[in-house]
Motif scaffolding. Structure first.
Motif, PDB file in Angstrom:
ATOM      1  N   ASP A   1       0.830  -1.211   0.000  1.00 38.89           N
ATOM      2  CA  ASP A   1       0.000   0.000   0.000  1.00 38.89           C
ATOM      3  C   ASP A   1       0.860   1.255   0.000  1.00 38.89           C
ATOM      4  OD1 ASP A   1      -2.783  -1.088   0.381  1.00 38.89           O
ATOM      5  OD2 ASP A   1      -1.748  -2.049   2.060  1.00 38.89           O
ATOM      6  N   VAL A   2       1.971   1.193   0.725  1.00 37.82           N
ATOM      7  CA  VAL A   2       2.889   2.338   0.823  1.00 37.82           C
ATOM      8  C   VAL A   2       4.304   1.788   0.613  1.00 37.82           C
ATOM      9  CG1 VAL A   2       3.759   4.208   2.280  1.00 37.82           C
ATOM     10  CG2 VAL A   2       1.402   3.434   2.557  1.00 37.82           C
ATOM     11  N   ILE A   3       5.092   2.516  -0.158  1.00 39.88           N
ATOM     12  CA  ILE A   3       6.473   2.082  -0.417  1.00 39.88           C
ATOM     13  C   ILE A   3       7.428   3.149   0.098  1.00 39.88           C
ATOM     14  CG2 ILE A   3       8.137   1.542  -2.240  1.00 39.88           C
ATOM     15  CD1 ILE A   3       5.546   0.452  -3.761  1.00 39.88           C
ATOM     16  N   VAL A   4       8.386   2.727   0.901  1.00 41.46           N
ATOM     17  CA  VAL A   4       9.405   3.647   1.429  1.00 41.46           C
ATOM     18  C   VAL A   4      10.753   3.196   0.863  1.00 41.46           C
ATOM     19  CG1 VAL A   4      10.549   4.548   3.498  1.00 41.46           C
ATOM     20  CG2 VAL A   4       8.081   4.030   3.557  1.00 41.46           C
ATOM     21  N   VAL A   5      11.436   4.101   0.183  1.00 40.84           N
ATOM     22  CA  VAL A   5      12.752   3.792  -0.382  1.00 40.84           C
ATOM     23  C   VAL A   5      13.774   4.645   0.361  1.00 40.84           C
ATOM     24  CG1 VAL A   5      14.189   3.835  -2.475  1.00 40.84           C
ATOM     25  CG2 VAL A   5      11.716   3.422  -2.672  1.00 40.84           C
ATOM     26  N   ALA A   6      14.777   4.019   0.962  1.00 41.91           N
ATOM     27  CA  ALA A   6      15.824   4.777   1.658  1.00 41.91           C
ATOM     28  C   ALA A   6      17.163   4.461   1.022  1.00 41.91           C
ATOM     29  CB  ALA A   6      15.846   4.408   3.144  1.00 41.91           C
ATOM     30  N   VAL A  51      13.636   8.599   0.641  1.00 44.22           N
ATOM     31  CA  VAL A  51      14.429   9.264   1.680  1.00 44.22           C
ATOM     32  C   VAL A  51      15.900   9.191   1.288  1.00 44.22           C
ATOM     33  CG1 VAL A  51      14.959   9.332   4.141  1.00 44.22           C
ATOM     34  CG2 VAL A  51      12.788   8.381   3.384  1.00 44.22           C
ATOM     35  N   THR A  52      16.575  10.339   1.351  1.00 41.22           N
ATOM     36  CA  THR A  52      17.999  10.322   1.013  1.00 41.22           C
ATOM     37  C   THR A  52      18.762  11.362   1.836  1.00 41.22           C
ATOM     38  OG1 THR A  52      19.530  10.183  -0.861  1.00 41.22           O
ATOM     39  CG2 THR A  52      17.960  11.998  -0.931  1.00 41.22           C
ATOM     40  N   THR A  53      20.062  11.156   1.971  1.00 38.75           N
ATOM     41  CA  THR A  53      20.920  12.192   2.558  1.00 38.75           C
ATOM     42  C   THR A  53      22.143  12.356   1.664  1.00 38.75           C
ATOM     43  OG1 THR A  53      22.259  10.727   3.973  1.00 38.75           O
ATOM     44  CG2 THR A  53      20.221  11.608   4.932  1.00 38.75           C
ATOM     45  N   ALA A  54      22.653  13.598   1.618  1.00 39.69           N
ATOM     46  CA  ALA A  54      23.755  13.919   0.712  1.00 39.69           C
ATOM     47  C   ALA A  54      24.879  14.618   1.455  1.00 39.69           C
ATOM     48  CB  ALA A  54      23.255  14.809  -0.419  1.00 39.69           C
ATOM     49  N   GLY A  55      26.097  14.388   0.986  1.00 46.80           N
ATOM     50  CA  GLY A  55      27.261  15.023   1.587  1.00 46.80           C
ATOM     51  C   GLY A  55      27.323  16.513   1.291  1.00 46.80           C
ATOM     52  N   GLY A  56      26.926  16.864   0.074  1.00 48.72           N
ATOM     53  CA  GLY A  56      26.939  18.266  -0.344  1.00 48.72           C
ATOM     54  C   GLY A  56      25.521  18.734  -0.607  1.00 48.72           C
ATOM     55  N   PRO A  57      25.394  19.857  -1.307  1.00 48.62           N
ATOM     56  CA  PRO A  57      24.054  20.292  -1.700  1.00 48.62           C
ATOM     57  C   PRO A  57      23.580  19.490  -2.913  1.00 48.62           C
ATOM     58  CG  PRO A  57      25.707  21.919  -2.365  1.00 48.62           C
ATOM     59  CD  PRO A  57      26.456  20.808  -1.683  1.00 48.62           C
ATOM     60  N   ILE A  58      22.304  19.183  -2.967  1.00 48.81           N
ATOM     61  CA  ILE A  58      21.780  18.420  -4.104  1.00 48.81           C
ATOM     62  C   ILE A  58      21.537  19.362  -5.297  1.00 48.81           C
ATOM     63  CG2 ILE A  58      19.791  17.081  -4.894  1.00 48.81           C
ATOM     64  CD1 ILE A  58      19.748  15.684  -2.172  1.00 48.81           C
ATOM     65  N   GLN A  59      21.131  20.577  -5.007  1.00 54.29           N
ATOM     66  CA  GLN A  59      21.003  21.633  -6.031  1.00 54.29           C
ATOM     67  C   GLN A  59      20.266  21.200  -7.289  1.00 54.29           C
ATOM     68  OE1 GLN A  59      25.152  22.789  -6.408  1.00 54.29           O
ATOM     69  NE2 GLN A  59      24.688  24.748  -5.463  1.00 54.29           N
ATOM     70  N   GLY A  60      19.091  20.657  -7.122  1.00 56.23           N
ATOM     71  CA  GLY A  60      18.271  20.335  -8.295  1.00 56.23           C
ATOM     72  C   GLY A  60      18.744  19.134  -9.083  1.00 56.23           C
ATOM     73  N   ALA A  61      19.774  18.437  -8.600  1.00 60.30           N
ATOM     74  CA  ALA A  61      20.275  17.260  -9.331  1.00 60.30           C
ATOM     75  C   ALA A  61      19.985  15.987  -8.537  1.00 60.30           C
ATOM     76  CB  ALA A  61      21.764  17.392  -9.613  1.00 60.30           C
ATOM     77  N   ARG A  96       6.890  11.406  -3.006  1.00 64.79           N
ATOM     78  CA  ARG A  96       7.564  12.546  -2.377  1.00 64.79           C
ATOM     79  C   ARG A  96       8.959  12.163  -1.878  1.00 64.79           C
ATOM     80  NH1 ARG A  96       3.485  13.633   2.489  1.00 64.79           N
ATOM     81  NH2 ARG A  96       2.008  13.326   0.822  1.00 64.79           N
ATOM     82  N   CYS A  97       9.759  13.188  -1.670  1.00 59.82           N
ATOM     83  CA  CYS A  97      11.137  12.961  -1.237  1.00 59.82           C
ATOM     84  C   CYS A  97      11.422  13.764   0.030  1.00 59.82           C
ATOM     85  CB  CYS A  97      12.094  13.404  -2.351  1.00 59.82           C
ATOM     86  SG  CYS A  97      13.835  13.280  -1.906  1.00 59.82           S
ATOM     87  N   PHE A  98      12.066  13.122   0.991  1.00 57.14           N
ATOM     88  CA  PHE A  98      12.609  13.830   2.148  1.00 57.14           C
ATOM     89  C   PHE A  98      14.126  13.716   2.066  1.00 57.14           C
ATOM     90  CE2 PHE A  98       8.373  12.591   3.727  1.00 57.14           C
ATOM     91  CZ  PHE A  98       7.897  13.847   4.075  1.00 57.14           C
ATOM     92  N   GLU A 133      10.535  18.003   9.156  1.00 58.03           N
ATOM     93  CA  GLU A 133       9.786  18.013   7.886  1.00 58.03           C
ATOM     94  C   GLU A 133       9.014  16.715   7.706  1.00 58.03           C
ATOM     95  OE1 GLU A 133      11.886  18.786   4.079  1.00 58.03           O
ATOM     96  OE2 GLU A 133      12.803  20.412   5.218  1.00 58.03           O
ATOM     97  N   ILE A 134       9.649  15.613   8.084  1.00 64.21           N
ATOM     98  CA  ILE A 134       8.996  14.311   7.977  1.00 64.21           C
ATOM     99  C   ILE A 134       7.768  14.282   8.903  1.00 64.21           C
ATOM    100  CG2 ILE A 134       9.273  11.859   8.606  1.00 64.21           C
ATOM    101  CD1 ILE A 134      12.237  12.195   7.575  1.00 64.21           C
ATOM    102  N   ASP A 135       7.922  14.799  10.107  1.00 64.03           N
ATOM    103  CA  ASP A 135       6.813  14.787  11.063  1.00 64.03           C
ATOM    104  C   ASP A 135       5.641  15.644  10.587  1.00 64.03           C
ATOM    105  OD1 ASP A 135       8.379  13.165  12.566  1.00 64.03           O
ATOM    106  OD2 ASP A 135       8.920  14.662  14.080  1.00 64.03           O
TER     107      ASP A 135
END
Ligand SMILES: Cc1cc2nc3c(=O)[nH]c(=O)nc-3n(C[C@H](O)[C@H](O)[C@H](O)COP(=O)(O)O)c2cc1C
Length: 187
Positions: free
Chosen positions: A77-82, A128-138, A159-161, A183-185
């Motif tokens: 029903d719901v898919i979470v990708v991390a 859901v993702t985390t990045a070392g630098g800025p993602i800047q639209g990429a 959606r993306c967090f 933001e997630i909350d």
């Protein structure tokens, strides 16, 4: 009860992406099934796998073991990708998993005009993702998953967090993660 499918593509034991994913999962009602990509050890589709897939699809053998990831994906029903943000995208293990999920007759199919339509139950996918630098639209990994989710699986709410800039010298990692968690909350 809703079925939540958690596709865990986090690699490091101290993964910050995993911290945020736990927050997302804590806010969802339902029964969670996890696919831990590091454990599954899926192989990319090679010639042998492709031939086997073609034979199974010719027989319409949608119950075959090869298609278990696609069946599980279609039933959620719901898919979470991390996944961590790697090389402007995500770790290759997620692409390999998606090869196992993209099965005509299980997760999507084509109209006689060649237009894909979805066979998945899910109305929502959270990336859901985390990045070392800025993602800047990429955020090419998210953009790709979103294109598949909307165009092939007919998942409407995608959606993306993210938390960015975590590896920049002097970054207040705790504060950045706390902002992303808030933001997630808020949803
Ligand atoms: C193989 C690899 C590739 C990476 N590529 C990028 C990148 O393209 N851009 C970026 O901002 N950070 C990049 N990073 C840094 C990660 O995005 C960052 O450390 C992230 O928070 C890791 O997630 P984790 O804590 O869940 O493992 C990379 C890290 C690794 C190990």
């Amino acid at each position: 009860m809703e079925k939540v499918l958690f596709i865990n593509g986090c690699v490091r034991p101290e993964s910050r992406t995993m911290t945020l994913a736990r927050r997302v999962l804590a806010g969802l009602d339902g029964e969670t099934e996890e696919v831990d990509l590091a454990r599954e050890g899926l192989r990319p589709l090679d010639l042998e796998g492709l031939r086997r897939r073609e034979a199974l699809l010719r027989e319409r053998d949608y119950g075959a073991a090869d298609f278990r990831y696609a069946r599980q994906f279609a039933a959620a029903d719901v898919i979470v990708v991390a996944v961590p943000y790697w090389d402007l995208s995500f770790p290759a293990a997620l692409k390999v998993y998606l090869e196992h999920v993209m099965i005509t007759g299980v997760t999507f199919d084509y109209s006689p005009e060649g237009i894909p339509f979805g066979l998945c139950r899910a109305g929502k996918l959270i990336y859901v993702t985390t990045a070392g630098g800025p993602i800047q639209g990429a955020n090419l990994g998210f953009d790709y998953v979103k294109a598949l989710a909307e165009g092939f699986f007919a998942i409407r709410d995608v959606r993306c967090f993210s938390a960015e800039g975590l590896d920049i010298a002097g970054a207040d990692v705790k504060a950045i993660l706390a902002r992303a968690a808030a933001e997630i909350d808020w949803g």
